[in-house]
Write a protein that holds these residues in place. Sequence first.
Motif, PDB file in Angstrom:
ATOM      1  N   THR A  99       0.893  -1.119  -0.103  1.00 40.40           N
ATOM      2  CA  THR A  99       0.130  -0.005  -0.016  1.00 40.40           C
ATOM      3  C   THR A  99       0.895   1.210  -0.010  1.00 40.40           C
ATOM      4  O   THR A  99       2.155   1.216   0.359  1.00 40.40           O
ATOM      5  CB  THR A  99      -0.933  -0.243   1.020  1.00 40.40           C
ATOM      6  OG1 THR A  99      -0.065   0.207   2.306  1.00 40.40           O
ATOM      7  CG2 THR A  99      -1.622  -1.080   1.571  1.00 40.40           C
ATOM      8  N   ASP A 101       0.811   3.799   2.305  1.00 44.65           N
ATOM      9  CA  ASP A 101       1.541   3.703   3.467  1.00 44.65           C
ATOM     10  C   ASP A 101       2.685   2.608   3.692  1.00 44.65           C
ATOM     11  O   ASP A 101       3.892   2.971   4.344  1.00 44.65           O
ATOM     12  CB  ASP A 101       0.443   3.296   4.305  1.00 44.65           C
ATOM     13  CG  ASP A 101      -0.395   4.506   4.778  1.00 44.65           C
ATOM     14  OD1 ASP A 101      -0.223   5.527   4.325  1.00 44.65           O
ATOM     15  OD2 ASP A 101      -1.679   4.139   5.427  1.00 44.65           O
ATOM     16  N   GLU A 102       2.603   1.788   3.219  1.00 45.69           N
ATOM     17  CA  GLU A 102       3.668   0.550   3.292  1.00 45.69           C
ATOM     18  C   GLU A 102       4.974   0.896   2.526  1.00 45.69           C
ATOM     19  O   GLU A 102       5.841   0.896   2.840  1.00 45.69           O
ATOM     20  CB  GLU A 102       3.323  -0.811   2.950  1.00 45.69           C
ATOM     21  CG  GLU A 102       2.341  -1.523   3.967  1.00 45.69           C
ATOM     22  CD  GLU A 102       1.669  -2.639   3.279  1.00 45.69           C
ATOM     23  OE1 GLU A 102       1.250  -3.636   3.999  1.00 45.69           O
ATOM     24  OE2 GLU A 102       1.683  -3.056   2.091  1.00 45.69           O
ATOM     25  N   GLU A 104       5.712   4.029   1.745  1.00 44.33           N
ATOM     26  CA  GLU A 104       6.345   5.305   2.440  1.00 44.33           C
ATOM     27  C   GLU A 104       7.223   4.893   3.654  1.00 44.33           C
ATOM     28  O   GLU A 104       8.404   5.226   3.993  1.00 44.33           O
ATOM     29  CB  GLU A 104       5.198   6.412   3.061  1.00 44.33           C
ATOM     30  CG  GLU A 104       5.878   7.471   3.743  1.00 44.33           C
ATOM     31  CD  GLU A 104       6.746   8.389   2.684  1.00 44.33           C
ATOM     32  OE1 GLU A 104       7.667   8.948   3.189  1.00 44.33           O
ATOM     33  OE2 GLU A 104       6.668   8.094   1.217  1.00 44.33           O
ATOM     34  N   LYS A 105       6.593   3.720   4.295  1.00 47.04           N
ATOM     35  CA  LYS A 105       7.381   3.239   5.651  1.00 47.04           C
ATOM     36  C   LYS A 105       8.711   2.793   5.165  1.00 47.04           C
ATOM     37  O   LYS A 105       9.707   2.816   5.673  1.00 47.04           O
ATOM     38  CB  LYS A 105       6.581   2.200   6.377  1.00 47.04           C
ATOM     39  CG  LYS A 105       7.262   1.695   7.574  1.00 47.04           C
ATOM     40  CD  LYS A 105       6.118   0.672   8.172  1.00 47.04           C
ATOM     41  CE  LYS A 105       6.640  -0.016   9.424  1.00 47.04           C
ATOM     42  NZ  LYS A 105       5.954  -0.950  10.085  1.00 47.04           N
TER      43      LYS A 105
END
Length: 267
Positions: A99, A101-102, A104-105
């Motif tokens: 995703t 978010d993943e 970016e992490k």
Amino acid sequence: MTVKYCSDECQKNHESQHKEACKKRVAELRDELLFKQPESSHLGDCPICCLPIPIDLECGLICCGKSICNGCNHANNMREEEASLDASCPICQESLKFTADEFEKQRMKRIEANDLVAVRHKGVEQAQKGDYESAFEYFTKAAELGNADAHYQLAVLYQFGRGVEKDKQKEIHHLELAAIGGHPTARYNLGCEEWDNNDWDNNDNAERAVKHWIIAAALGNDSPIEFMKEMSEEGYVSKDDLAAALRAHQAAADAAKSPQREAAEKY
């Protein structure tokens, strides 16, 4: 030659006599470094096919911070599609299904690990958003880590005064560091700077400009070829220099060819 003093007192008493000679020698040493033909562009070779990565056909991998050529990326995609496999990195085998978010992490993890590709990529993203001050910080960090494109991006910021005050000296400084690192566009721009500042009574800057353009052509940059053709027709660039640039450019193009890359372009 360089000057060696027998003591601090000796240097204090005689340094002024050698100041101009030392200045000249420092400039000569700088030019030796500046005009040395890099072994490859700042992108280097593809770690899969071991061929030079074309300057406009790079595929960055955020999972491991590596860059591969479009040909190997295309071949990997076709292999996965034919075998109905999930997308994964051809280098580290990490899954590429994640995703936002993943993603970016994972990127921040690479940035915290001082991955220069991830740091530079974040700088580009910030610049595209118009946050030039943040972009400047990321590019500065990536440049300190040795990323040639980050030096080029810093030169652009100093050229247009984005996130920093306009500064021609710093712009040229970063263009030179990028060019030494094999950045073709930085090299071409340095040639343009020399050409624009040429004293047509002695042509010293024009000669330096042509040197830059031949090196840029050998790294696969098309721009110096077109400009040198125009200047040759007007009598400002010799036929020998144009021929040298054409040979260097063709050699770079031939070295970067592969069936996989041709297939990727046709796809």
